[in-house]
Design a protein around this motif. Structure first.
Motif, mmCIF file in Angstrom:
data_model
loop_
_atom_site.group_PDB
_atom_site.id
_atom_site.type_symbol
_atom_site.label_atom_id
_atom_site.label_comp_id
_atom_site.label_asym_id
_atom_site.label_seq_id
_atom_site.Cartn_x
_atom_site.Cartn_y
_atom_site.Cartn_z
ATOM 1 N N LEU A 1 0.832 -1.203 0.000
ATOM 2 C CA LEU A 1 0.000 0.000 0.000
ATOM 3 C C LEU A 1 0.868 1.255 0.000
ATOM 4 C CD1 LEU A 1 -2.769 1.415 0.274
ATOM 5 C CD2 LEU A 1 -2.567 1.109 2.743
ATOM 6 N N MET A 2 1.928 1.255 0.797
ATOM 7 C CA MET A 2 2.808 2.414 0.863
ATOM 8 C C MET A 2 3.539 2.633 -0.471
ATOM 9 S SD MET A 2 2.245 3.595 3.831
ATOM 10 C CE MET A 2 3.574 4.770 4.051
ATOM 11 N N GLN A 3 3.922 1.547 -1.135
ATOM 12 C CA GLN A 3 4.618 1.682 -2.416
ATOM 13 C C GLN A 3 3.710 2.305 -3.469
ATOM 14 O OE1 GLN A 3 5.987 -2.239 -3.351
ATOM 15 N NE2 GLN A 3 7.585 -2.253 -1.773
ATOM 16 N N VAL A 4 2.467 1.847 -3.516
ATOM 17 C CA VAL A 4 1.533 2.400 -4.499
ATOM 18 C C VAL A 4 1.203 3.840 -4.160
ATOM 19 C CG1 VAL A 4 -0.729 2.124 -5.567
ATOM 20 C CG2 VAL A 4 0.618 0.114 -4.977
ATOM 21 N N MET B 1 -23.211 -9.828 -7.314
ATOM 22 C CA MET B 1 -22.118 -10.476 -6.587
ATOM 23 C C MET B 1 -22.300 -10.237 -5.083
ATOM 24 S SD MET B 1 -17.975 -9.778 -6.757
ATOM 25 C CE MET B 1 -17.735 -10.620 -8.319
ATOM 26 N N PRO B 2 -22.197 -11.271 -4.252
ATOM 27 C CA PRO B 2 -22.340 -11.078 -2.804
ATOM 28 C C PRO B 2 -21.330 -10.069 -2.275
ATOM 29 C CG PRO B 2 -22.344 -13.418 -3.357
ATOM 30 C CD PRO B 2 -21.969 -12.689 -4.607
ATOM 31 N N GLU B 3 -21.763 -9.258 -1.305
ATOM 32 C CA GLU B 3 -20.881 -8.194 -0.811
ATOM 33 C C GLU B 3 -19.637 -8.748 -0.126
ATOM 34 O OE1 GLU B 3 -22.495 -4.888 1.228
ATOM 35 O OE2 GLU B 3 -24.257 -4.715 -0.063
ATOM 36 N N SER B 4 -19.760 -9.918 0.501
ATOM 37 C CA SER B 4 -18.575 -10.509 1.140
ATOM 38 C C SER B 4 -17.527 -10.867 0.083
ATOM 39 C CB SER B 4 -18.974 -11.762 1.929
ATOM 40 O OG SER B 4 -19.595 -12.717 1.078
ATOM 41 N N THR B 5 -17.985 -11.408 -1.039
ATOM 42 C CA THR B 5 -17.064 -11.721 -2.140
ATOM 43 C C THR B 5 -16.491 -10.450 -2.736
ATOM 44 O OG1 THR B 5 -18.381 -13.690 -2.641
ATOM 45 C CG2 THR B 5 -16.864 -12.931 -4.358
ATOM 46 N N LEU B 6 -17.345 -9.441 -2.885
ATOM 47 C CA LEU B 6 -16.908 -8.164 -3.446
ATOM 48 C C LEU B 6 -15.813 -7.532 -2.593
ATOM 49 C CD1 LEU B 6 -17.235 -5.800 -5.408
ATOM 50 C CD2 LEU B 6 -19.119 -4.975 -3.985
ATOM 51 N N ARG B 7 -15.997 -7.538 -1.275
ATOM 52 C CA ARG B 7 -14.985 -6.941 -0.388
ATOM 53 C C ARG B 7 -13.646 -7.668 -0.509
ATOM 54 N NH1 ARG B 7 -19.547 -6.363 3.083
ATOM 55 N NH2 ARG B 7 -19.126 -8.381 4.033
ATOM 56 N N ARG B 8 -13.701 -8.988 -0.670
ATOM 57 C CA ARG B 8 -12.459 -9.762 -0.807
ATOM 58 C C ARG B 8 -11.731 -9.397 -2.102
ATOM 59 N NH1 ARG B 8 -14.637 -14.277 -0.494
ATOM 60 N NH2 ARG B 8 -14.530 -15.062 -2.624
ATOM 61 N N HIS B 9 -12.468 -9.253 -3.182
ATOM 62 C CA HIS B 9 -11.841 -8.906 -4.457
ATOM 63 C C HIS B 9 -11.308 -7.473 -4.439
ATOM 64 C CE1 HIS B 9 -12.939 -12.685 -6.008
ATOM 65 N NE2 HIS B 9 -14.175 -12.411 -6.410
ATOM 66 N N LEU B 10 -12.010 -6.565 -3.782
ATOM 67 C CA LEU B 10 -11.518 -5.184 -3.681
ATOM 68 C C LEU B 10 -10.193 -5.136 -2.928
ATOM 69 C CD1 LEU B 10 -14.881 -3.345 -2.899
ATOM 70 C CD2 LEU B 10 -13.522 -3.128 -4.997
ATOM 71 N N ALA B 11 -10.102 -5.932 -1.861
ATOM 72 C CA ALA B 11 -8.855 -5.973 -1.093
ATOM 73 C C ALA B 11 -7.700 -6.509 -1.944
ATOM 74 C CB ALA B 11 -9.041 -6.845 0.147
ATOM 75 N N ARG B 12 -7.991 -7.513 -2.803
ATOM 76 C CA ARG B 12 -6.934 -8.059 -3.657
ATOM 77 C C ARG B 12 -6.471 -7.036 -4.691
ATOM 78 N NH1 ARG B 12 -3.535 -9.800 -3.805
ATOM 79 N NH2 ARG B 12 -3.425 -10.852 -5.827
ATOM 80 N N LEU B 13 -7.379 -6.224 -5.194
ATOM 81 C CA LEU B 13 -6.997 -5.205 -6.169
ATOM 82 C C LEU B 13 -6.065 -4.169 -5.545
ATOM 83 C CD1 LEU B 13 -10.447 -4.750 -7.936
ATOM 84 C CD2 LEU B 13 -8.375 -5.696 -8.968
ATOM 85 N N VAL B 14 -6.333 -3.824 -4.282
ATOM 86 C CA VAL B 14 -5.453 -2.890 -3.575
ATOM 87 C C VAL B 14 -4.087 -3.532 -3.347
ATOM 88 C CG1 VAL B 14 -5.110 -1.609 -1.429
ATOM 89 C CG2 VAL B 14 -7.371 -1.653 -2.501
ATOM 90 N N ALA C 1 -2.684 -5.788 -5.119
ATOM 91 C CA ALA C 1 -1.976 -5.921 -6.394
ATOM 92 C C ALA C 1 -1.425 -4.588 -6.888
ATOM 93 C CB ALA C 1 -2.907 -6.515 -7.443
ATOM 94 N N GLY C 2 -1.805 -3.498 -6.243
ATOM 95 C CA GLY C 2 -1.262 -2.193 -6.611
ATOM 96 C C GLY C 2 -1.861 -1.579 -7.853
ATOM 97 N N VAL C 3 -3.101 -1.950 -8.190
ATOM 98 C CA VAL C 3 -3.726 -1.360 -9.376
ATOM 99 C C VAL C 3 -4.783 -0.315 -8.986
ATOM 100 C CG1 VAL C 3 -3.295 -3.368 -10.827
ATOM 101 C CG2 VAL C 3 -5.409 -3.259 -9.505
ATOM 102 N N MET C 4 -4.985 -0.110 -7.688
ATOM 103 C CA MET C 4 -5.857 0.969 -7.220
ATOM 104 C C MET C 4 -5.555 1.254 -5.753
ATOM 105 S SD MET C 4 -9.665 -0.625 -6.684
ATOM 106 C CE MET C 4 -10.079 -1.529 -5.168
ATOM 107 N N LEU C 5 -6.001 2.405 -5.294
ATOM 108 C CA LEU C 5 -5.886 2.809 -3.888
ATOM 109 C C LEU C 5 -7.261 3.056 -3.315
ATOM 110 C CD1 LEU C 5 -2.927 5.361 -3.996
ATOM 111 C CD2 LEU C 5 -2.947 3.195 -2.755
#
Length: 390
Positions: free
Chosen positions: A18-21, A96-109, A111-115
């Motif tokens: 997170l700090m690098q991005v 998409m279930p919100e629990s699944t959505l939250r997990r995927h959002l965390a992975r995108l962060v 991976a450094g493709v969003m903040l």
């Protein structure tokens, strides 16, 4: 638009990634080249998703986030912060279930493709005014890393093309080797054709799996060596045959003409009583037989609806595993065509443990002629072997 924070709301910790991005976004100036097309960046990221540790589901979430950006290009004076609620985002993702959505959002962060820019209460919104602020998902990393993503996509595509070309080479060499070895076997040329065909069939099985570059290169080397051996053996056999024919033309044959003797031998063989095929050769339930031969069924050229189709399949496979036409005809005469087809299919499923399939089939034929052959026992042995694999 002002960004107030990059630390996450709630129990989520700050990470090195997170700090690098954050440093990338805050300190690196925007690229001098034209702002990249947002859909092209997503397309490149889809090609290079393995390099960024992303799945197709996570890319789907990112695509939904990008769709909230009004502009086609990432850059300029347009804000790259989007702030849909989880409910809105879930609706755009077809429920998409919100629990699944939250997990995927965390992975995108990660991976450094969003903040994330989280508000004091974790809600996402934009506040207009003299100092406009936005709390939500910042897609600026996509703009700043567009060049890196494009390079990774290009490398991925080039690696995939090399893999495709290597697989094509293996398939063509294996096909040549199999057909040439089958020709050598049926022509009666000297050579260990059965062993060569059995080894090539094992490689055919391996090739059906998804192989990485290292495994495919190793397979290519093995198939190339077998192909070379087949070519060399066939060349030597044809040369020896040509030399023998040439030598025969220069020597008078003083032996008695054997054509009559050969004809009489063939007549005796045709007239000789052959054992009748076992009565229960085709009384094994057809679904049970299919359970015993999954590997053989993978080579079927069409639907397998009955025992007659297994005769056709057995006739096709016998050349692939090095069974000569005479051994196949003898087996059909002794066992019956249906039982012989089932037997050959069973041998295909056990090819890794059989050094000489042709010799094995002849042994089964001899058992049948003595009345000791059991097709049921052969089928059940294969079924038990398949169970042991699972």
């Amino acid at each position: 638009m002002k960004r107030l924070t990059t630390t996450p709301f709630g129990p989520r910790p700050v990470t090195a990634g997170l700090m690098q991005v954050r440093d990338l976004v805050e300190r690196q100036p925007a690229p001098a080249e034209a702002a990249p097309d947002k859909w092209q960046v997503l397309n490149d990221l889809g090609a290079a998703r393995a390099a960024f540790g992303l799945s197709d589901r996570e890319l789907g979430v990112l695509s939904a986030l990008v769709s909230f950006l009004p502009e086609q290009r990432l850059g300029g004076n347009a804000s790259l912060v989007v702030f849909p609620s989880n409910r809105t985002l879930s609706g755009r993702l077809h429920g998409m279930p919100e629990s699944t959505l939250r997990r995927h959002l965390a992975r995108l962060v990660q991976a450094g493709v969003m903040l994330r820019h989280d508000s004091p209460n974790g809600k996402r919104y934009r506040r207009r005014g003299e100092a406009e602020v936005a709390f939500g998902f910042d897609l600026a990393p996509l703009r700043l890393r567009a060049g890196e993503i494009a390079q990774a996509a290009q490398a991925t595509r080039e690696a995939a093309e090399r893999l495709r070309a290597l697989r094509e080479q293996v398939v063509l060499e294996k096909r040549d080797a199999q057909k040439l070895a089958a020709y050598g076997l049926e022509a009666g040329y000297p050579g260990d054709w059965e062993a060569l065909l059995a080894a090539l069939l094992v490689h055919t099985r391996v090739l059906r799996r998804k192989l990485d570059a290292e495994a495919l290169e190793a397979l290519a080397a093995e198939v190339s060596a077998l192909h070379g051996k087949v070519i060399e053996t066939l060349f030597d056999a044809e040369k020896a045959s040509a030399d023998a024919a040439h030598s025969g033309r220069h020597h008078q044959n003083s032996n008695t003409d054997t054509s009559d003797l050969e004809l009489r031998a063939e007549e005796r063989e045709a007239a000789a009583p052959r054992p009748a095929p076992p009565e229960d050769a085709v009384e094994i339930p057809f679904p049970l037989v299919l359970r015993a031969i999954p590997e053989a069924l993978a080579y079927a050229q069409g639907p397998i609806r009955g025992f007659s189709d297994l005769v056709t399949l057995g006739g096709f496979l016998r050349g692939m595993i090095g069974i000569s036409p005479s051994a196949w005809e003898d087996a059909k005469a002794a066992m019956g065509p249906e039982a012989a087809g089932v037997a050959v299919c069973c041998l295909v499923d056990r090819i890794e443990t059989i050094r000489s399939p042709g010799g094995y089939l002849r042994a089964l034929t001899a058992q049948c002629q003595k009345g000791s052959f059991s097709l049921s026992r052969l089928v059940m042995a294969n079924i038990n072997r398949e169970r042991g694999k699972s």
